[in-house]
Scaffold this motif. Structure first.
Motif, PDB file in Angstrom:
ATOM      1  N   LEU A  14       0.753  -1.299   0.147  1.00  0.00           N
ATOM      2  CA  LEU A  14       0.039  -0.049   0.034  1.00  0.00           C
ATOM      3  C   LEU A  14       0.977   1.202  -0.102  1.00  0.00           C
ATOM      4  O   LEU A  14       0.466   2.556  -0.581  1.00  0.00           O
ATOM      5  CB  LEU A  14      -0.951   0.001   1.145  1.00  0.00           C
ATOM      6  CG  LEU A  14      -1.729  -1.218   1.355  1.00  0.00           C
ATOM      7  CD1 LEU A  14      -2.570  -1.071   2.554  1.00  0.00           C
ATOM      8  CD2 LEU A  14      -2.693  -1.499   0.063  1.00  0.00           C
ATOM      9  N   CYS A  15       2.223   1.118   0.595  1.00  0.00           N
ATOM     10  CA  CYS A  15       2.902   2.374   0.760  1.00  0.00           C
ATOM     11  C   CYS A  15       4.304   1.781   0.931  1.00  0.00           C
ATOM     12  O   CYS A  15       4.681   0.878   1.926  1.00  0.00           O
ATOM     13  CB  CYS A  15       2.590   3.210   1.755  1.00  0.00           C
ATOM     14  SG  CYS A  15       3.183   4.766   1.968  1.00  0.00           S
ATOM     15  N   ALA A  16       5.360   2.451   0.787  1.00  0.00           N
ATOM     16  CA  ALA A  16       6.569   2.000   0.925  1.00  0.00           C
ATOM     17  C   ALA A  16       7.705   3.116   0.677  1.00  0.00           C
ATOM     18  O   ALA A  16       7.516   3.922  -0.114  1.00  0.00           O
ATOM     19  CB  ALA A  16       7.083   0.659   0.166  1.00  0.00           C
ATOM     20  N   SER A  17       8.815   2.897   1.170  1.00  0.00           N
ATOM     21  CA  SER A  17      10.206   3.537   0.621  1.00  0.00           C
ATOM     22  C   SER A  17      10.390   3.308  -0.866  1.00  0.00           C
ATOM     23  O   SER A  17      10.238   2.368  -1.284  1.00  0.00           O
ATOM     24  CB  SER A  17      11.108   3.547   1.680  1.00  0.00           C
ATOM     25  OG  SER A  17      10.793   3.826   2.812  1.00  0.00           O
ATOM     26  N   PRO A  18      11.206   4.178  -1.524  1.00  0.00           N
ATOM     27  CA  PRO A  18      11.505   3.945  -3.062  1.00  0.00           C
ATOM     28  C   PRO A  18      12.534   2.840  -3.197  1.00  0.00           C
ATOM     29  O   PRO A  18      12.534   2.219  -4.082  1.00  0.00           O
ATOM     30  CB  PRO A  18      11.919   5.274  -3.658  1.00  0.00           C
ATOM     31  CG  PRO A  18      12.443   6.111  -2.353  1.00  0.00           C
ATOM     32  CD  PRO A  18      11.370   5.632  -1.040  1.00  0.00           C
ATOM     33  N   GLU A  19      13.225   2.504  -2.108  1.00  0.00           N
ATOM     34  CA  GLU A  19      14.359   1.402  -2.133  1.00  0.00           C
ATOM     35  C   GLU A  19      13.750   0.047  -1.940  1.00  0.00           C
ATOM     36  O   GLU A  19      12.776  -0.086  -1.364  1.00  0.00           O
ATOM     37  CB  GLU A  19      15.354   1.601  -0.763  1.00  0.00           C
ATOM     38  CG  GLU A  19      16.286   3.156  -1.030  1.00  0.00           C
ATOM     39  CD  GLU A  19      15.327   4.158  -0.345  1.00  0.00           C
ATOM     40  OE1 GLU A  19      16.044   5.181  -0.176  1.00  0.00           O
ATOM     41  OE2 GLU A  19      14.436   4.033   0.150  1.00  0.00           O
ATOM     42  N   PRO A  20      14.542  -0.731  -2.352  1.00  0.00           N
ATOM     43  CA  PRO A  20      13.668  -2.282  -2.574  1.00  0.00           C
ATOM     44  C   PRO A  20      13.832  -2.611  -0.829  1.00  0.00           C
ATOM     45  O   PRO A  20      14.734  -2.413   0.064  1.00  0.00           O
ATOM     46  CB  PRO A  20      14.961  -3.106  -3.242  1.00  0.00           C
ATOM     47  CG  PRO A  20      16.026  -2.344  -3.398  1.00  0.00           C
ATOM     48  CD  PRO A  20      15.688  -0.747  -3.285  1.00  0.00           C
ATOM     49  N   GLU A  21      13.036  -3.679  -0.537  1.00  0.00           N
ATOM     50  CA  GLU A  21      12.732  -4.206   0.907  1.00  0.00           C
ATOM     51  C   GLU A  21      13.968  -5.083   1.059  1.00  0.00           C
ATOM     52  O   GLU A  21      14.202  -6.024   0.423  1.00  0.00           O
ATOM     53  CB  GLU A  21      11.607  -4.723   1.049  1.00  0.00           C
ATOM     54  CG  GLU A  21      11.267  -5.209   2.589  1.00  0.00           C
ATOM     55  CD  GLU A  21      10.175  -5.866   2.712  1.00  0.00           C
ATOM     56  OE1 GLU A  21       9.097  -5.876   1.730  1.00  0.00           O
ATOM     57  OE2 GLU A  21       9.728  -6.476   3.855  1.00  0.00           O
ATOM     58  N   PRO A  22      14.734  -4.953   2.216  1.00  0.00           N
ATOM     59  CA  PRO A  22      15.832  -5.593   2.542  1.00  0.00           C
ATOM     60  C   PRO A  22      14.980  -7.190   2.881  1.00  0.00           C
ATOM     61  O   PRO A  22      14.228  -7.383   3.176  1.00  0.00           O
ATOM     62  CB  PRO A  22      16.258  -5.227   3.980  1.00  0.00           C
ATOM     63  CG  PRO A  22      15.988  -3.696   3.900  1.00  0.00           C
ATOM     64  CD  PRO A  22      14.542  -3.777   3.155  1.00  0.00           C
ATOM     65  N   GLU A  23      16.164  -8.056   2.784  1.00  0.00           N
ATOM     66  CA  GLU A  23      15.822  -9.637   2.937  1.00  0.00           C
ATOM     67  C   GLU A  23      15.805  -9.942   4.311  1.00  0.00           C
ATOM     68  O   GLU A  23      16.383  -9.320   5.367  1.00  0.00           O
ATOM     69  CB  GLU A  23      16.649 -10.552   2.107  1.00  0.00           C
ATOM     70  CG  GLU A  23      16.643 -10.356   0.585  1.00  0.00           C
ATOM     71  CD  GLU A  23      17.580 -11.146  -0.040  1.00  0.00           C
ATOM     72  OE1 GLU A  23      17.736 -11.073  -1.261  1.00  0.00           O
ATOM     73  OE2 GLU A  23      18.151 -12.112   0.469  1.00  0.00           O
ATOM     74  N   GLY A  24      14.955 -11.086   4.807  1.00  0.00           N
ATOM     75  CA  GLY A  24      14.987 -11.302   6.272  1.00  0.00           C
ATOM     76  C   GLY A  24      13.673 -11.820   6.806  1.00  0.00           C
ATOM     77  O   GLY A  24      13.523 -12.571   7.679  1.00  0.00           O
ATOM     78  N   ILE A  25      12.638 -10.896   6.254  1.00  0.00           N
ATOM     79  CA  ILE A  25      11.164 -11.142   6.556  1.00  0.00           C
ATOM     80  C   ILE A  25      10.364 -12.007   5.445  1.00  0.00           C
ATOM     81  O   ILE A  25      10.304 -11.158   4.466  1.00  0.00           O
ATOM     82  CB  ILE A  25      10.495  -9.983   6.877  1.00  0.00           C
ATOM     83  CG1 ILE A  25      11.108  -9.321   7.758  1.00  0.00           C
ATOM     84  CG2 ILE A  25       9.194 -10.391   7.481  1.00  0.00           C
ATOM     85  CD1 ILE A  25      11.272 -10.221   9.405  1.00  0.00           C
ATOM     86  N   ALA A  26       9.959 -13.163   5.728  1.00  0.00           N
ATOM     87  CA  ALA A  26       9.131 -13.776   4.570  1.00  0.00           C
ATOM     88  C   ALA A  26       7.747 -13.121   4.419  1.00  0.00           C
ATOM     89  O   ALA A  26       7.208 -12.808   5.463  1.00  0.00           O
ATOM     90  CB  ALA A  26       9.063 -15.277   5.015  1.00  0.00           C
TER      91      ALA A  26
END
Length: 501
Positions: free
Chosen positions: A100-112
């Motif tokens: 729905l909303c997010a920072s422009p950078e890709p999400e870091p890995e670690g949370i499935a």
């Protein structure tokens, strides 16, 4: 002789040694206390930063879950987190996995994907070098994930105290995230203290390395200790007795000063320093000048008040004389039109007199003219000077407890006079309802409304407005700097007036 001198100086050597050891122990305790304060402060700062972001995210996800989010909410949230948390990344998802909303950078890995809505609320990701927090909406349909990098965590958790060669580590069970490393790692002892964050399953640990002991350091601690202590004690005694204490006493005397008093600080302060004595004399001279000026200002103010009372008294008498002269001329007139003209003029003079009398009554408290008292007295005067066929004309008043300036009171009084006279001419057996209500949207505004059957739209009404009253009402509304609204069906005039807040 050498042996005798050595034995004689031995007690001084032992004293210096014991004092140095005590100083070293005190330094260690102070360092530990400083470390405890630093780690507590860092934990509080980090907790406050996380709670601030959590609050903003909680409001956002609740709004998105309930469908109350506007188009600019995501941008405001991104601006808030970017401004407050440099390096923080956030991502908001619903139960279907839609972002729905997010920072422009890709999400870091670690949370499935399947673990986005799970607990705990905060989780360390040592492999990705992030601390991630979860914020779920009240109904559990929307979740916000916030990733804090090492640089941001170190910046927030950096204590205000200057601790050299420190290391900060976040722990959560078996997970450890090193957020800052010491500038140089040397062999030797180290001291560590921990403090819990909120959520309490995360612990912040601060470790500082002790500097290595060197021969020069040991000598610097032992040799000059006695001389330094003696010099410091003597210096402190001299400065405190001859300079600091007299200045503290002088500051207390000046702080307790009340305007109008005359300071005599040197009666309480005893010091051989001529500069402090001169400073005290300067304060005394300044207080004498202030007391003299305040006495002169008080006398001038009283004189001005007396002159103002005299001016108002003379103006009030002059208005009464004018009203009496008009009344005498009216009694000598035989033409009905002339009598009505005299009565109309007298009503306007009485209106001005009422304004002036009320202004003079409120002048002492400087509150302005009371609207309720002004309209009540003015209504009584208008009924007393009404034509014979309109003596049964009734005036009802509803007014809040408001005050207006004299510049507003004069046109208000004339406006009431004009409309009451117009209503008496058109409906001598009717009544008039005058209302002054405070505007709830503005503290400095009120609405003056006047309603009567005689003010309803008619041909005779239009003729009187065209011949005489229309231009006067227009001019008065311009003085009040507001439009005069007219409802012909209800016979109601209304205008906004400025009141004293």
């Amino acid at each position: 002789m050498f042996l005798i001198l050595t034995l004689a100086l031995l007690p001084l050597g032992l004293i210096a040694l014991v004092a140095s050891l005590q100083a070293i122990r005190g330094a260690d305790l102070e360092k530990e206390a400083l470390l405890r304060v630093a780690v507590t402060q860092s934990a509080r700062k980090l907790t406050a930063d996380l709670q601030s972001d959590r609050t903003a995210l909680q409001l956002s996800v609740n709004a998105m879950a309930s469908g109350r989010a506007d188009t600019g909410m995501c941008g405001r949230l991104r601006f808030f987190l970017t401004t407050q948390d440099k390096g923080a990344l956030f991502y908001i998802y619903d139960r279907n996995g839609k972002r729905l909303c997010a920072s422009p950078e890709p999400e870091p890995e670690g949370i499935a994907v399947k673990d986005r809505f799970d607990r705990p609320l905060a989780l360390l990701l040592p492999a990705a070098q992030y601390l991630v927090t979860r914020v779920r909406s009240s109904d559990g349909r929307v979740v916000a994930l916030t990733y804090y990098g090492r640089a941001h965590l170190e910046s927030v958790a950096d204590p205000a105290t200057a601790l050299q060669n420190r290391q900060l580590v976040l722990s959560q069970g078996a997970r450890r995230l090193v957020i800052s490393r010491p500038s140089s790692i040397r062999d030797g002892q180290s001291t560590s203290l921990s403090a819990r964050l909120d959520p309490p399953d995360i612990v912040l640990t601060m470790t500082i390395r002790d500097p290595p002991a060197t021969l020069a350091r040991m000598l610097s601690l032992f040799l000059p200790l006695v001389m330094w202590f003696a010099a410091a004690a003597v210096g402190w005694f001299v400065v405190n007795r001859l300079l600091i204490r007299p200045l503290v006493l002088l500051r207390r005397v000046v702080a307790a000063y009340e305007p109008g008093e005359v300071l005599e600080p040197m009666q309480r302060v005893r010091t051989p320093a001529q500069e402090i004595i001169a400073l005290g004399d300067t304060f005394r001279e300044i207080s004498e000048d202030v007391a003299t000026h305040e006495a002169e200002m008080a006398e001038s103010l009283e004189t001005q008040r007396k002159l103002t009372r005299e001016v108002h008294h003379r103006v009030k008498n002059n208005l009464q004389i004018i009203a009496s002269l008009i009344s005498l001329h009216a009694r000598g007139a035989h033409d009905l039109e002339a009598i009505e003209a005299y009565a109309s003029i007298q009503r306007r003079v009485d209106a001005l007199s009422v304004v002036h009398r009320n202004h003079f009554a409120e002048l002492e408290e400087n509150r302005g003219v009371g609207v309720r008292a002004l309209i009540s007295e003015l209504s009584a005067s208008l009924r007393g000077t009404a034509p014979a066929h309109a003596r049964r004309f009734a005036i009802q008043i509803e007014s809040d407890n408001l005050h207006i300036s004299q510049d507003v009171a004069v046109p208000v009084a004339f406006l009431v006079t004009e409309l009451v006279e117009l209503a008496m001419i058109l409906a001598p057996g009717g009544n008039m309802r005058i209302s002054v209500q405070h505007d709830p949207e503005r503290d400095d505004r009120a609405v003056l409304s006047m309603q009567s059957v005689g003010l309803q739209a008619s041909d005779e009404m239009s003729q009187l407005l065209t011949e005489r009253y229309g231009r006067v009402l227009t001019g008065l509304s311009r003085q009040l700097r507001a439009p005069l609204d007219y409802d012909g069906d209800r016979g109601r005039y209304a205008i906004a007036i400025t009141v004293i807040a």
